[in-house]
Design a protein around this motif. Structure first.
Motif, mmCIF file in Angstrom:
data_model
loop_
_atom_site.group_PDB
_atom_site.id
_atom_site.type_symbol
_atom_site.label_atom_id
_atom_site.label_comp_id
_atom_site.label_asym_id
_atom_site.label_seq_id
_atom_site.Cartn_x
_atom_site.Cartn_y
_atom_site.Cartn_z
ATOM 1 N N GLN A 142 0.823 -1.212 0.000
ATOM 2 C CA GLN A 142 0.000 0.000 0.000
ATOM 3 C C GLN A 142 0.854 1.260 0.000
ATOM 4 N N GLN A 143 2.057 1.137 0.570
ATOM 5 C CA GLN A 143 2.910 2.329 0.657
ATOM 6 C C GLN A 143 4.082 2.278 -0.313
ATOM 7 N N ALA A 144 4.073 1.287 -1.185
ATOM 8 C CA ALA A 144 5.270 1.079 -2.019
ATOM 9 C C ALA A 144 5.593 2.296 -2.882
ATOM 10 N N SER A 145 6.882 2.606 -2.908
ATOM 11 C CA SER A 145 7.330 3.722 -3.753
ATOM 12 C C SER A 145 8.587 3.270 -4.497
ATOM 13 N N PRO A 146 8.972 3.984 -5.553
ATOM 14 C CA PRO A 146 10.152 3.557 -6.319
ATOM 15 C C PRO A 146 11.381 3.426 -5.414
ATOM 16 N N PRO A 147 12.102 2.324 -5.499
ATOM 17 C CA PRO A 147 13.258 2.133 -4.609
ATOM 18 C C PRO A 147 14.371 3.128 -4.915
ATOM 19 N N GLN A 148 15.111 3.460 -3.893
ATOM 20 C CA GLN A 148 16.218 4.409 -4.069
ATOM 21 C C GLN A 148 17.521 3.674 -4.352
ATOM 22 N N PHE A 149 17.404 2.415 -4.683
ATOM 23 C CA PHE A 149 18.604 1.586 -4.871
ATOM 24 C C PHE A 149 19.365 2.001 -6.131
ATOM 25 N N ARG A 150 20.695 2.055 -6.005
ATOM 26 C CA ARG A 150 21.514 2.334 -7.184
ATOM 27 C C ARG A 150 22.823 1.563 -7.070
ATOM 28 N N MET A 151 23.085 0.773 -8.060
ATOM 29 C CA MET A 151 24.329 -0.014 -8.094
ATOM 30 C C MET A 151 25.362 0.788 -8.889
ATOM 31 N N THR A 152 26.578 0.878 -8.349
ATOM 32 C CA THR A 152 27.627 1.582 -9.091
ATOM 33 C C THR A 152 28.507 0.562 -9.793
ATOM 34 N N TYR A 153 28.640 0.723 -11.091
ATOM 35 C CA TYR A 153 29.454 -0.208 -11.879
ATOM 36 C C TYR A 153 30.836 0.397 -12.106
ATOM 37 N N ALA A 154 31.699 -0.387 -12.735
ATOM 38 C CA ALA A 154 33.049 0.107 -13.035
ATOM 39 C C ALA A 154 32.933 1.373 -13.888
ATOM 40 N N PRO A 155 33.895 2.297 -13.763
ATOM 41 C CA PRO A 155 33.798 3.578 -14.486
ATOM 42 C C PRO A 155 33.556 3.400 -15.990
ATOM 43 N N GLU A 156 34.178 2.349 -16.573
ATOM 44 C CA GLU A 156 33.993 2.146 -18.026
ATOM 45 C C GLU A 156 32.535 1.813 -18.345
ATOM 46 N N ILE A 157 31.931 0.970 -17.466
ATOM 47 C CA ILE A 157 30.522 0.608 -17.690
ATOM 48 C C ILE A 157 29.631 1.831 -17.474
ATOM 49 N N GLU A 158 29.976 2.609 -16.430
ATOM 50 C CA GLU A 158 29.182 3.818 -16.172
ATOM 51 C C GLU A 158 29.239 4.745 -17.389
ATOM 52 N N GLY A 159 30.411 4.786 -18.023
ATOM 53 C CA GLY A 159 30.563 5.607 -19.232
ATOM 54 C C GLY A 159 29.647 5.098 -20.347
ATOM 55 N N CYS A 160 29.647 3.768 -20.516
ATOM 56 C CA CYS A 160 28.786 3.162 -21.547
ATOM 57 C C CYS A 160 27.321 3.457 -21.247
ATOM 58 N N LEU A 161 26.958 3.355 -19.950
ATOM 59 C CA LEU A 161 25.567 3.585 -19.556
ATOM 60 C C LEU A 161 25.149 5.016 -19.875
ATOM 61 N N ALA A 162 26.046 5.956 -19.558
ATOM 62 C CA ALA A 162 25.737 7.371 -19.798
ATOM 63 C C ALA A 162 25.469 7.608 -21.284
ATOM 64 N N GLU A 163 26.337 7.051 -22.124
ATOM 65 C CA GLU A 163 26.174 7.238 -23.580
ATOM 66 C C GLU A 163 24.881 6.601 -24.073
ATOM 67 N N THR A 164 24.587 5.405 -23.530
ATOM 68 C CA THR A 164 23.389 4.684 -23.991
ATOM 69 C C THR A 164 22.115 5.398 -23.547
ATOM 70 N N CYS A 165 22.110 5.841 -22.269
ATOM 71 C CA CYS A 165 20.905 6.499 -21.729
ATOM 72 C C CYS A 165 20.500 7.689 -22.596
ATOM 73 N N VAL A 166 21.503 8.445 -23.044
ATOM 74 C CA VAL A 166 21.230 9.644 -23.841
ATOM 75 C C VAL A 166 20.518 9.273 -25.141
ATOM 76 N N ALA A 167 20.901 8.124 -25.697
ATOM 77 C CA ALA A 167 20.366 7.737 -27.012
ATOM 78 C C ALA A 167 19.013 7.039 -26.928
ATOM 79 N N LEU A 168 18.581 6.677 -25.721
ATOM 80 C CA LEU A 168 17.330 5.905 -25.605
ATOM 81 C C LEU A 168 16.099 6.820 -25.669
ATOM 82 N N PRO A 169 14.979 6.284 -26.172
ATOM 83 C CA PRO A 169 13.733 7.061 -26.083
ATOM 84 C C PRO A 169 13.195 6.979 -24.652
#
Lengths: 657, 72
Positions: free
Chosen positions: A171-198
Motif C-alpha cells: 500500500q505504501q510502495a514507492s520507487p526504490p532508491q537503490f543504485r548499483m555503481t558499476y566500473a567507471p567504463e561501464i558507467e561511461g557506456c551507460l551514460a552514452e546509452t541512456c542519452v540515445a534511448l527514447p
C-alpha cells in the motif's frame, strides 16, 4: 555524464496492477492465492502459449495481481521468462512484489537488484522462512532493507505468515532508491546509452543495462521505439563499447552485481551452528576451487573407476558374461536352437559368431548392462548430490583459460549424458563458430555415459595407468583441438550461468528409481541398435565383405596401429556405436588377443570415433550434410592418427611390457 | 500448472515437465521417455513414463497395503 536512474515513463498509478515476480519454485502461487482468493483467470499471454494467472487483489480496489512465469535472472533464457519481462514493460503497474526463496538468498538478491534498478515501486518478500530457519539460517531484515533501500518482509506463505506485512508495504510502495555503481567504463557506456534511448517504461538506466547485456526483449522494445538509423547507431555504439572489454558486457555487469550480492549476503545471513550445512558449504566451495576442485575431481574419478571399472566391469561382468551367459544360458540356448532350427544359415544368424543372441543380446545384457548400471548409479549420485553443476563451473574455468566460450561447457557436460542431445543444445550458443566448434568437440572426444562406462570398465581390467593414459590422451585431444580452434576462429565470449544448489546427501531411493528408468531407456534404445549392428556384421560375414573390409583395413589397423587384423571388425562395429565397438574389443581382451598397449591404443582410437549413428544424423540435421561430412573427414583420420602416435610412444617408453 | 515441477540437476531451472517446452525443437521426441531442461537442455529420465518404475511403485504399494492389512 553519469546515467542517473531516471524514472520510468510510467509513474506509480493508484489503479495499476501488481506484478508477482520471482524465480521458479519460490512459493509465488501460494502468495498469489493468499492475496487474491478464488477469483482467478488464467489466459495465454498475447502472442505466446505461456499462461499468466490474474486475480483481483483483495486489499486493493481496481487492481489485479498478475502471477508472472518464473524468471531466474535477466536477460531471460526461455519464452516464459521473456513473457515476464515483456509484462514488466507493458503492464500498467502500481507495484512489483518479488517473492524470493529465503534459503537461497544470494540467488534471490541477484534478481532483486535487477528489478530494483528498474525504478518501479517494489516490495521484496523472502518466503519459505520456516525452511530457512530449520536449516539454521536467519536473516537480518533491517540490515538488508538498508542495503537495498526497499521494503523487505519475511514470509511463510503456506502458513499465511507475513502476508499482512506484504499488504501493508504494497500500500505504501514507492520507487526504490537503490543504485548499483558499476566500473567507471561501464558507467561511461551507460551514460552514452541512456542519452540515445527514447522514453522508457522502466528506468532508462535499467533499460540501458539490459541493452548492454544483449537482452532480446529490451532490444525489440528499443528497436520498435527508435527510428531505424538511431537504432543502428546504438547497435554500432554497443559494438564499439564491447571492444574495450575482454569479457562480454553482460558478464562484466553481472559480476559487479554478484560482488554486491555476495557482500550483502555475507553480512545479512546469520547462520547458527556449523553442523552438516557448514561442512556442506565448505565442501561445496572447495569443489569449484581452481586447485582443490581438481583434486576433488580426481578423487571423484578414482571412486568412479573403482565402482564402474573394477566392480562393474570386473566382478559383475565376470558373474554375468562368463558364468551366467557363458556357462549356463548360452550353451543351453545354442543347443536348443541347434535342435529346433533346421537351417544352418538361420542357426548361424541366431547363435553363430555374429548371432543375434550370442553376440547382440549377450553384448547388451551380459557385457554392457552391468557396466552401465554401475555408471548410471554413480551418475545419479553426482546429479542428486549437486556435484554436476559444480563440475560445469569448474570446467568453465579450465575452458575459459583456453579461450573457449563459457556457455560451451554446458553442452560438453551434457555430452556425458547423451552426445546426440548435447549436439542439439549447441543451439544455446550465440555464434556459428561456437556451435561448430562444440559440435566437433562433442563428436570427437566426449563419450556419452554408456560409452564412458564401457571404456572405463575395459581399461580398469588392464590397470589404473591404462585408464589414466586413456583419460590424458582424450582430454589432451579435446583441449588441443579446442585451443587451436579458439585461436583460428576467435569470437565473442559469453558467460556461463548455472545455479549451484547446496551440496547434499542424495536419496538412495531416488537414485535407484532413476537408474531403473535409465536402464529401461537403455534397453529400449540401445539393444535394437546392437541387434541391427550384429545383423549387419552377420550379412557382411556371410557375403564375404567382412573379409574384404578387414583386409582393406589391415595396413591401417595392423600396420599403423599395431593391432591384430580382427580388430577391424570391432572398429566396424564402432562406426555404429562406440560402445558396440568397445564391446567387441572387450571380447578380444578376454580372449587374450590384445596386450595392454593394444587395448589402450584401440580404446583411444574407438573413443575418438563419432559417438553413434544417431549423433551423425543429428549433426547433419543441425549443421547440414556438408558440415557433417567435413567433420567425419576430420574425425576418422584424426582418431587413427592419434591412435598410431600413441602406440609408438607407448612402445618407445616400454609401457605395458 | 502441474504440481509436479522438476529441478534441472545441471542448471537448477525449475520447470513443468507436462509442458514439454524443450521437446518442440527436438527431432527425437517421438516415443521419447526422457525430459529435457528448457534452459540448458540437460536430459533426465521421466520417472512417470517408465514402465519399470511404475511396476515397482505398484509392487511396493501392494506390499505396504498387505502388511498394513496384516497389522490390523
Amino acid at each position: 555524464m553519469p546515467c542517473h536512474p531516471s524514472p520510468p515513463s510510467r509513474t506509480k498509478s493508484a489503479n495499476g496492477n501488481i506484478a508477482l515476480v520471482g524465480q521458479p519454485n519460490v512459493g509465488k502461487s501460494v502468495i498469489f492465492q493468499r492475496l487474491t482468493g478464488q477469483h482467478v483467470a488464467i489466459a495465454n499471454y498475447p502472442g505466446t502459449t505461456v499462461e499468466v494467472a490474474r486475480g483481483k487483489a483483495r486489499w486493493f480496489a481496481d487492481s489485479d495481481l498478475v502471477d508472472t512465469p518464473g524468471l531466474i535472472t535477466f536477460p531471460p533464457h526461455t519464452e516464459d521468462e521473456q513473457v515476464t519481462e515483456r509484462l514488466l514493460f507493458q503492464e500498467p503497474l502500481r507495484a512489483i512484489l518479488q517473492v524470493g526463496d529465503a534459503k537461497n538468498l544470494r540467488r534471490t538478491l541477484l534478481l532483486a537488484v535487477q528489478i530494483a534498478e528498474m525504478g518501479l515501486p517494489m516490495v521484496l518478500a523472502l518466503n519459505m522462512m520456516d525452511e530457512a530457519e530449520a536449516r539454521g539460517v536467519s536473516i537480518d531484515v533491517n540490515l538488508l532493507t538498508n542495503h537495498l533501500a526497499l521494503p523487505v518482509v519475511t514470509t511463510t506463505a503456506t502458513r499465511g505468515l507475513g502476508i499482512d506485512q506484504i499488504i501493508e508495504h504494497l500500500q505504501q510502495a514507492s520507487p526504490p532508491q537503490f543504485r548499483m555503481t558499476y566500473a567507471p567504463e561501464i558507467e561511461g557506456c551507460l551514460a552514452e546509452t541512456c542519452v540515445a534511448l527514447p522514453q522508457t517504461p522502466i528506468a532508462s538506466r535499467a533499460m540501458a543495462l539490459l541493452w548492454l547485456s544483449g537482452d532480446e526483449v529490451a532490444e525489440k522494445w528499443i528497436e520498435a521505439h527508435l527510428p531505424p538509423e538511431d537504432f543502428s547507431r546504438l547497435q554500432a555504439q554497443r559494438q564499439t563499447m564491447q571492444f574495450s572489454f575482454h569479457e562480454p558486457l553482460s558478464v562484466v555487469i553481472q559480476k559487479t552485481r554478484l560482488e554486491f550480492v555476495d557482500r550483502v549476503s555475507s553480512v545479512v545471513i546469520l547462520e547458527s551452528g556449523a553442523g552438516w550445512r557448514g561442512f556442506s558449504t565448505f565442501l561445496g566451495d572447495l569443489t569449484t576451487h581452481p586447485l582443490w576442485g581438481l583434486f576433488i575431481l580426481a578423487a571423484v574419478l578414482y571412486l568412479l573407476y573403482l565402482f564402474v571399472g573394477v566392480f562393474g566391469a570386473g566382478s559383475l561382468v565376470d558373474l554375468l558374461e562368463t558364468r551366467l551367459f557363458g556357462e549356463l544360458i548360452n550353451p543351453r540356448v545354442t543347443a536348443w536352437v541347434q535342435s529346433v532350427v533346421p537351417f544352418q544359415f538361420l542357426r548361424d544368424a541366431l547363435v553363430g559368431q555374429y548371432g543375434l543372441w550370442t553376440m547382440g543380446m549377450t553384448y547388451a545384457l551380459a557385457l554392457i548392462m552391468p557396466i552401465v548400471t554401475t555408471f548410471f548409479l554413480a551418475f545419479g549420485v553426482m546429479e542428486d548430490s549437486g556435484y554436476l553443476p559444480r563440475l560445469a563451473a569448474l570446467s568453465n574455468r579450465l575452458f575459459r583459460m583456453l579461450g573457449l566460450n563459457g556457455k560451451a561447457v554446458l553442452p560438453m557436460v551434457l555430452g556425458l549424458g547423451c552426445v546426440t542431445m548435447a549436439t542439439l543444445t549447441t543451439r544455446v550458443l550465440e555464434s556459428k563458430r561456437d556451435r561448430l566448434l562444440v559440435t566437433l568437440l562433442l563428436a570427437l572426444a566426449v563419450p556419452c555415459s554408456a560409452q564412458l562406462g564401457v571404456v572405463m570398465g575395459i581399461l580398469a581390467g588392464i590397470s589404473m595407468y591404462a585408464t589414466l593414459i586413456w583419460s590424458g590422451v582424450i582430454l589432451g585431444v579435446l583441449l588441443l583441438i579446442g585451443w587451436l580452434a579458439a585461436r583460428l576462429m576467435p569470437g565473442e565470449r559469453t558467460g556461463l550461468l548455472v545455479e549451484l544448489p547446496p551440496l547434499r546427501w542424495p536419496l538412495i531411493s531416488n537414485i535407484l528409481l532413476k537408474t531403473l528408468a535409465r536402464l529401461e531407456w537403455y534397453l529400449k534404445e540401445v539393444v535394437p541398435l546392437f541387434l541391427l549392428g550384429t545383423a549387419i556384421m552377420f550379412v557382411l560375414d556371410k557375403t564375404g565383405l567382412l573379409r574384404v573390409l578387414v583386409g582393406a583395413g589391415e595396413p591401417l589397423v595392423t600396420g599403423w596401429l599395431g593391432l591384430p587384423p580382427e580388430t577391424s571388425a570391432a572398429f566396424l562395429m564402432g562406426f555404429l556405436r562406440r560402445d558396440f565397438g568397445a564391446a567387441g574389443l572387450f571380447i578380444m581382451v578376454s580372449q587374450g588377443l590384445l596386450d595392454p598397449v593394444q587395448v589402450v591404443v584401440a580404446m583411444v582410437t574407438v573413443t575418438l570415433f563419432v559417438p553413434c549413428f544417431a549423433s551423425v544424423l543429428m549433426i547433419a540435421k543441425e549443421r547440414g550434410w556438408r558440415t557433417a561430412a567435413g567433420m567425419l573427414l576430420v574425425i576418422f583420420p584424426l582418431a587413427f592418427l592419434v591412435g598410431g602416435l600413441l602406440e609408438r610412444i607407448l612402445v618407445l617408453v616400454g609401457w605395458g611390457v | 500448472m502441474s504440481e509436479n515441477l522438476i529441478t534441472c540437476p545441471l542448471c537448477g531451472y525449475v520447470f513443468d515437465p507436462a509442458k514439454h517446452l524443450a521437446c518442440r525443437s527436438c527431432p527425437l521426441q517421438k516415443g521419447c521417455q526422457l525430459l529435457c531442461c528448457p534452459v540448458c537442455g540437460y536430459q533426465m529420465v521421466d520417472l512417470d513414463q517408465s514402465v519399470l518404475v511404475r511396476t515397482l511403485d505398484k509392487l511396493v504399494n501392494r506390499i505396504k497395503n498387505s502388511s498394513s492389512d496384516m497389522a490390523k
